[in-house]
Write a protein that holds these residues in place. Structure first.
Motif, short mmCIF file in Angstrom:
data_model
loop_
_atom_site.label_atom_id
_atom_site.label_comp_id
_atom_site.label_asym_id
_atom_site.label_seq_id
_atom_site.Cartn_x
_atom_site.Cartn_y
_atom_site.Cartn_z
N MET A 174 0.85 -1.20 0.33
CA MET A 174 -0.33 -0.17 0.04
C MET A 174 0.78 1.21 0.40
N TRP A 175 0.20 2.41 -0.23
CA TRP A 175 0.70 3.70 -0.77
C TRP A 175 0.37 4.56 0.25
N TYR A 176 1.13 5.64 0.64
CA TYR A 176 0.57 6.25 1.37
C TYR A 176 0.89 7.91 0.89
N LEU A 177 0.67 9.34 0.70
CA LEU A 177 1.04 10.22 1.11
C LEU A 177 0.70 10.85 2.14
N GLU A 178 1.52 11.44 3.22
CA GLU A 178 1.20 11.88 3.98
C GLU A 178 2.22 12.98 4.61
N THR A 208 0.26 1.93 -8.84
CA THR A 208 1.46 1.19 -8.79
C THR A 208 2.77 1.78 -8.79
N GLY A 209 4.01 1.58 -8.48
CA GLY A 209 5.55 1.96 -8.22
C GLY A 209 5.93 2.62 -9.86
N ILE A 241 6.24 11.23 -8.73
CA ILE A 241 7.08 11.78 -8.21
C ILE A 241 8.49 12.15 -9.36
N ASP A 242 8.68 11.65 -10.55
CA ASP A 242 9.88 11.41 -11.45
C ASP A 242 11.32 11.24 -10.43
N VAL A 243 10.81 9.70 -9.91
CA VAL A 243 12.10 9.32 -9.19
C VAL A 243 12.23 8.57 -10.18
N ASP A 244 14.16 7.76 -9.81
CA ASP A 244 14.37 6.74 -10.66
C ASP A 244 15.25 6.23 -9.95
N PRO A 246 12.52 -2.50 -8.07
CA PRO A 246 11.76 -1.60 -7.64
C PRO A 246 11.56 -0.55 -6.35
N LEU A 247 10.87 -0.16 -7.28
CA LEU A 247 10.41 0.78 -5.87
C LEU A 247 10.06 1.41 -4.59
N GLU A 248 11.02 1.08 -3.87
CA GLU A 248 10.78 1.12 -2.21
C GLU A 248 10.17 2.39 -1.64
N MET A 249 9.30 1.81 -0.56
CA MET A 249 8.50 2.89 0.01
C MET A 249 9.76 3.51 1.04
N GLY A 250 9.38 4.41 1.05
CA GLY A 250 9.99 5.55 1.43
C GLY A 250 9.69 7.21 1.28
#
Length: 70
Positions: free
Chosen positions: A1-5, A24-25, A32-35, A40-44
């Motif tokens: 699950m993804w959260y916006l905090e 999705t990741g 957010i333009d993350v590379d 796999p994109l880590e939740m962070g």
């Protein structure tokens, strides 16, 4: 699950947490333009500019609350 905090800048504590549904990741990467290469994109803690918050609205049910202090 993804959260916006959102965070309180004075206390550095979470001021609001918003569950993002059906995202999705890969969609997070685009928003957010993350590379993270091919991994796999880590939740962070990825920073999101206030101007970019509306991009997440279609993944959240409810309303974002203004948690900003002047």
């Amino acid at each position: 699950m993804w959260y916006l905090e959102s965070y309180d800048n004075q206390t550095d504590l979470i001021a609001g947490s918003y569950l993002l549904l059906a995202i999705t990741g890969d969609e997070i990467r685009e928003l957010i333009d993350v590379d993270e290469s091919e991994l796999p994109l880590e939740m962070g803690p990825y920073p999101v500019a206030l101007a970019d918050v509306p991009k997440f609205a279609k993944y959240y049910r409810g309303r974002f609350q203004n948690q900003l202090r002047s």
